[in-house]
Design a protein around this motif. Structure first.
Motif, PDB file in Angstrom:
ATOM      1  N   ASP A  19       0.478   5.330  -5.245  1.00 59.03           N
ATOM      2  CA  ASP A  19       0.005   3.982  -5.519  1.00 59.03           C
ATOM      3  C   ASP A  19       0.834   2.948  -4.765  1.00 59.03           C
ATOM      4  OD1 ASP A  19      -1.281   1.846  -6.636  1.00 59.03           O
ATOM      5  OD2 ASP A  19      -0.132   1.902  -8.512  1.00 59.03           O
ATOM      6  N   ARG A  20       0.169   2.189  -3.882  1.00 55.38           N
ATOM      7  CA  ARG A  20       0.751   1.060  -3.145  1.00 55.38           C
ATOM      8  C   ARG A  20       1.707   1.465  -2.020  1.00 55.38           C
ATOM      9  NH1 ARG A  20      -1.041  -3.296  -5.707  1.00 55.38           N
ATOM     10  NH2 ARG A  20      -1.543  -3.097  -7.919  1.00 55.38           N
ATOM     11  N   THR A  42       7.139  -3.602   3.858  1.00 58.31           N
ATOM     12  CA  THR A  42       5.773  -3.734   4.353  1.00 58.31           C
ATOM     13  C   THR A  42       5.802  -3.647   5.878  1.00 58.31           C
ATOM     14  OG1 THR A  42       5.928  -6.130   4.554  1.00 58.31           O
ATOM     15  CG2 THR A  42       5.150  -5.242   2.428  1.00 58.31           C
ATOM     16  N   ARG A  73       5.438  -3.468  -6.642  1.00 60.39           N
ATOM     17  CA  ARG A  73       6.081  -2.432  -5.846  1.00 60.39           C
ATOM     18  C   ARG A  73       7.115  -1.678  -6.678  1.00 60.39           C
ATOM     19  NH1 ARG A  73       8.272  -4.338  -0.158  1.00 60.39           N
ATOM     20  NH2 ARG A  73       9.582  -5.602  -1.508  1.00 60.39           N
ATOM     21  N   ALA A 124       5.384   0.795  -8.923  1.00 55.76           N
ATOM     22  CA  ALA A 124       4.930   1.975  -8.187  1.00 55.76           C
ATOM     23  C   ALA A 124       6.096   2.873  -7.812  1.00 55.76           C
ATOM     24  CB  ALA A 124       4.168   1.539  -6.929  1.00 55.76           C
ATOM     25  N   ASP A 177       2.366  -1.381   0.669  1.00 55.91           N
ATOM     26  CA  ASP A 177       1.148  -2.153   0.930  1.00 55.91           C
ATOM     27  C   ASP A 177       1.334  -3.635   0.612  1.00 55.91           C
ATOM     28  OD1 ASP A 177      -0.317   0.041   1.738  1.00 55.91           O
ATOM     29  OD2 ASP A 177      -1.114   0.452  -0.256  1.00 55.91           O
ATOM     30  N   SER A 178       2.211  -3.938  -0.327  1.00 53.81           N
ATOM     31  CA  SER A 178       2.317  -5.312  -0.828  1.00 53.81           C
ATOM     32  C   SER A 178       3.762  -5.750  -0.892  1.00 53.81           C
ATOM     33  CB  SER A 178       1.699  -5.400  -2.229  1.00 53.81           C
ATOM     34  OG  SER A 178       1.979  -6.645  -2.832  1.00 53.81           O
TER      35      SER A 178
END
Length: 420
Positions: A235-236, A209, A194, A197, A187-188
């Motif tokens: 997560d992420r 990404t 990152r 995560a 996501d980022s």
């Protein structure tokens, strides 16, 4: 070591890890590659497939994917398909059945244990058109333009050289070939977030990404790129389907491959440029520019070279510059194509033009133009063959070698713009 200092696993570490998982699957164990709670909704493992009926239990147990690329890769009877990081072989077995009769499904994996498991699963399933290769996805052991479809299931994110993987996928695809992979995306772009995560999840190594994924695919030469998230992957992260195509216009003559221009091609590209200028009919310039000037002026996403597949020598190149910085001209470029004067009748020029046109049309460029000396009849014929038309002649436009020269202005308007 802090999360900020965490290093992605090396290629050898990844191979060892998956070898251990393959051995566990061979012993009848259900294997899990990631922390289970992280992927409740991500379509991971066998849950990513709608129907596993008829597949060996060993193949299902060893499924470590994040989706079902075989469902989106538009597989057809007779296709030759390559699965990057084929693991226990579940996608190869599904693919082999769908491309029969006449098709072949290759699986490529770096783990000898995974290959042994996959071959055993293929034998149990009585699938005769599956082939398994030992090697790395960054160095595919297949010839250029031999594959119709490249698939992969949650493997590309593990590579520490993703641009090389996707460039290799482009290389082995035939013109018009398709790419359909499942993968983990981030996501980022925030490296610290990152990495934290990834450490919690335990099975990604520098996931891209969507924007970076698209950029790498574009640089490799792919068009028609679509990245579709299919589930939350902790997560992420998300699981996603990534689809793209190799331009169908990239038809290459025997012994020649057309690919993106690289900085390492600089010396040969400029030498061909100079050889063309030395003929006296290739352009007003008398000497090729320095590489930095060449590189700065030309659009990076529309540069191609034609290379000899045996020697790797560059035979020709094509590139473009914008005609103006004004917004109204954003879809108009001026191109140059140079083929080494000693290369005759090998189809290099038309192959370069076809790849270039496919690239510019995919980018929304609606007009490609150039200027040719009237004496350069070979170039004029080549461009007319590629769909260019003569707009007119500009008389006595410039002084060249102590004489005034006319130029013929040519252009090609895109066939894909609905306004034309």
């Amino acid at each position: 070591m802090s999360t900020h200092d965490r290093q992605p696993p090396s290629r050898d570490q990844i191979v060892d890890r998956y070898g251990a998982l393959a051995r566990a699957a061979s012993e009848g164990l259900q294997i899990i590659d990631c922390e289970p709670g992280s992927f409740a909704d991500g379509c991971f493992g066998a849950a990513g497939y709608g129907d596993t009926t008829g597949l060996p239990d060993g193949a299902v147990r060893a499924s470590l994917g994040c989706g079902d690329p075989t469902a989106v890769a538009d597989l057809r009877p007779g296709d030759t398909v390559l699965d990057l990081g084929s693991g226990g072989g579940i996608d190869v077995l599904i693919t082999a059945r769908r491309v029969a009769p006449g098709g072949i499904a290759y699986g490529l994996d770096a783990s000898a244990d995974m290959l042994e498991l996959a071959r055993a699963n293929a034998a149990e399933a009585e699938v005769a058109n599956a082939r398994f290769l030992h090697g790395h996805i960054e160095e595919i052991p297949l010839d250029d333009a031999t594959i119709d479809v490249v698939i992969s299931n949650c493997v590309i994110n593990l590579s520490t050289d993703k641009p090389r993987v996707l460039a290799e996928a482009f290389r082995v695809l035939r013109p018009g070939g398709r790419l359909g992979v499942s993968d983990v995306i981030a996501d980022s772009e925030d490296g610290a977030l990152r990495a934290a995560a990834e450490e919690r999840i335990g099975c990604t190594a520098g996931a891209l990404t969507p924007d970076v994924y698209r950029e790498i695919l574009t640089h490799a030469g792919f068009i028609d790129i679509a990245i579709t998230p299919i589930g939350r992957a902790g997560d992420r992260f998300r699981s996603a389907i990534v689809q793209a195509a190799k331009p169908a216009g990239a038809t290459e003559p025997e012994g020649v491959t057309v690919r993106r221009m690289r900085a390492t091609d600089a010396d040969q590209v400029l030498a061909i440029y100079q050889a063309g200028l030395d003929t006296g009919d290739a352009g007003f310039e008398t000497s090729a520019p320095a590489w930095q000037d060449f590189d700065d002026a030309r659009l990076p996403e529309h540069r191609y070279v034609a290379a000899d597949t045996t020697t790797g020598d560059i035979l020709g190149w094509i590139a473009a510059v914008p005609v103006s910085g004004r917004c109204v001209y954003r879809g108009v470029v001026e191109h140059s194509v140079y083929v080494h004067p000693e290369i005759r009748n090998r189809g290099v020029g038309i192959a370069l033009l076809r790849s270039f046109i496919a690239s510019t049309e995919a980018a929304g460029i609606w007009t490609v133009q150039s200027s040719i000396f009237p004496e350069n009849t070979a170039s004029l014929r080549l461009h007319q063959r590629a769909g260019f038309r003569v707009v007119g002649t500009r008389e006595r436009l410039g002084l060249h070698h102590d004489r005034w020269r006319d130029v013929i202005l040519i252009e090609r308007r895109t066939a894909t713009n609905p306004l034309f």
